[in-house]
Design an enzyme around this catalytic site. Sequence first.
Site, PDB file in Angstrom:
ATOM      1  N   SER A 155       0.805  -1.223   0.000  1.00 59.23           N
ATOM      2  CA  SER A 155       0.000   0.000   0.000  1.00 59.23           C
ATOM      3  C   SER A 155       0.838   1.272   0.000  1.00 59.23           C
ATOM      4  CB  SER A 155      -0.950   0.025   1.202  1.00 59.23           C
ATOM      5  OG  SER A 155      -0.251   0.282   2.393  1.00 59.23           O
ATOM      6  N   LYS A 193       1.111   4.025   7.385  1.00 58.97           N
ATOM      7  CA  LYS A 193       0.339   4.875   6.478  1.00 58.97           C
ATOM      8  C   LYS A 193       0.776   6.332   6.635  1.00 58.97           C
ATOM      9  CE  LYS A 193      -2.561   1.842   4.665  1.00 58.97           C
ATOM     10  NZ  LYS A 193      -1.799   0.680   5.096  1.00 58.97           N
TER      11      LYS A 193
END
Length: 235
Positions: A155, A193
């Site tokens: 990701s 993230k």
Amino acid sequence: MLTRKQQELLLFIHERMKESGVPPSFDEMKDALDLASKSGIHRLITALEERGFIRRLPNRARALEVIKLPEAYSPSLQPRRGFSPSVIEGSLGKTPPVAPKAIEEPSNSVSVPVMGRIAAGVPISAIQNNTHDITVPAEMLGAGEHYALEVKGDSMIEAGILDGDTVIIRNASNANPGDIIVALVDDEEATLKRFRRRGASIALEAANPAYETRIFGPDRVKIQGKLVGLIRRYH
């Protein structure tokens, strides 16, 4: 003759590759030049390639090579830069590049505990106990306490973080918008993230368009540290 935006982008790519050896992502280029969309970056890169300043390398994602710089190179024209992780590329299975002197000298190295795996994708179990230690250059760390995590998932690929990398994290409980953080969600799941704020909520943003940004109430997310570097090995 380059336009100012073309020159700013060229120098940004050059400085990022000089610092980390990894070309910046299109999102990082867009933010650095304050553009509204990545389509503008595509146009600038095409123009630089047509003028012979950069070359796109085939069959490699995000692979750019700076061929030359403007004759009137001025540091004052460099764009502002965001986070740029230091990268150490291992040598298993290939001829290694010449290593910086600091990496070769044990006296300039520091042992950092590896605390298990971190998800760059669907969150996995929270950070584990110390599994083993790794040695990293002291200049990568700076002040504060640090630990390392092995990356699982894709990701964050547009931030230059790949599945199998080892990320170096500075222990911290707060972050600025745009920082790449270790986030502990509901005291159960850990994920790597980019940190954003959406009003009173916290947004955990991926660097891969295949993943959606996840929004949480501030009481559900605890910041466990900020990314300062990564180590990559080739097998």
